[in-house]
Design an enzyme around this catalytic site. Structure first.
Site, mmCIF file in Angstrom:
data_model
loop_
_atom_site.group_PDB
_atom_site.id
_atom_site.type_symbol
_atom_site.label_atom_id
_atom_site.label_comp_id
_atom_site.label_asym_id
_atom_site.label_seq_id
_atom_site.Cartn_x
_atom_site.Cartn_y
_atom_site.Cartn_z
ATOM 1 N N SER A 87 0.835 -1.206 0.000
ATOM 2 C CA SER A 87 0.000 0.000 0.000
ATOM 3 C C SER A 87 0.873 1.262 0.000
ATOM 4 C CB SER A 87 -0.974 -0.055 1.175
ATOM 5 O OG SER A 87 -2.000 0.900 1.047
ATOM 6 N N ASN A 111 -0.494 -4.311 -3.410
ATOM 7 C CA ASN A 111 -1.690 -3.495 -3.168
ATOM 8 C C ASN A 111 -1.378 -2.010 -3.325
ATOM 9 O OD1 ASN A 111 -1.720 -6.017 -1.178
ATOM 10 N ND2 ASN A 111 -3.823 -5.643 -1.867
ATOM 11 N N HIS A 236 -7.511 -6.081 0.548
ATOM 12 C CA HIS A 236 -6.372 -5.194 0.708
ATOM 13 C C HIS A 236 -5.283 -5.742 1.623
ATOM 14 C CE1 HIS A 236 -4.342 -1.386 0.278
ATOM 15 N NE2 HIS A 236 -4.245 -1.261 1.590
#
Length: 268
Positions: A87, A111, A236
């Site tokens: 992320s 992600n 996620h």
């Protein structure tokens, strides 16, 4: 501690750095550490504003987060490492690879966000504003629902509980400053991915709406030597919810030779 950075080292072998996402901390990589430390020297650390690391200044940039990693490698006496980020950590990993190519063996973006739609951009900016206005604790439930589902499926409740605990401990100011940057830097690498000088992996979950398969595919298509890996059924926080699959994907990527033909390779 190294110049304001809290870190841990496990195992021995070719160095591998794992960079967590916004709001998280180094222990979010627990399922990966035990598996990957069998063949690598695994380094996990708290990014600026998280865990035991120092709070970044207002207006912190992605380059500052990449410089934090460079300083940690200096402290450990490591000239180069494999770099994996999740992320926000994926953005840091790519920034590091683009800024310090000689110090990056391979780079993996898990992600990752890329070129958000106007609707996605509005939603993430609204979440950044909420952190400023109402604080971290008021946003934990919505974050867990977004990452794991609402209600959280029984099989994912242990992972959701771990993440809730990390969010409960995050420094409010550090989280808010980092999230504001995360909300606004999804396009910074758009014109630079073509210059990545090492093998790159782009991996995300099939059902991750905000770090979507389309985003990872677009990034892979812009990168000279890339692997695209979409994890079926995953969301996620896939490194926690699907650790065996993620560990396998990372191990396969890390086993690839450092010199590869300039072509994209797609893995289902």
């Amino acid at each position: 501690m190294a110049n304001g950075t809290a870190y841990s080292v496990y195992g021995a072998g070719e160095p591998l750095v794992l960079i967590h996402g916004v709001g998280m901390a180094q222990d979010a990589w627990t399922p990966q550490i035990s598996a990957l430390a069998r063949e690598h020297q695994v380094i996990v650390y708290d990014m600026l504003g998280h865990g035991g690391s120092r709070i970044p200044d207002e207006g912190v940039t992605l380059a500052d987060y990449a410089a934090q990693l460079a300083g940690l490698l200096d402290h450990l006496g490591l000239p180069a490492a494999n770099v994996v980020g999740h992320s926000m950590g994926a953005l840091v990993a790519l920034e590091f690879a683009l800024t310090y190519p000689a110090r990056t063996l391979r780079v993996a973006a898990l992600n990752a966000v890329f070129m958000r739609t106007p609707e996605q951009q509005a939603a993430v900016l609204a979440r950044a504003a909420a952190l400023q206005d109402i604080g971290v604790q008021a946003t934990v439930d919505s974050t867990i629902a977004r990452w794991f589902g609402d209600p959280v499926p029984p099989a994912l409740q242990a992972s959701a509980s771990l993440v809730s605990g990390i969010l409960a401990r995050v420094h409010p100011l550090g989280y808010a400053r980092t999230y504001l940057l995360f909300a606004s830097c999804d396009r910074v690498h758009a014109d630079r991915l073509a210059t990545l000088a090492m093998p790159a992996l782009f991996m995300t979950g099939e059902f991750d709406p905000n770090s979507s398969p389309a985003m990872s595919q677009a990034m892979a298509e812009r990168t000279p030597v890339s692997t695209l890996d979409i994890v079926p059924g995953a969301r996620h926080m896939m490194n926690l919810t699907d650790p065996q699959r993620i560990n396998q994907g990372l191990q396969q990527f890390l086993a690839q030779p450092l010199t590869m033909p300039a072509a994209s390779h797609l893995a289902a």
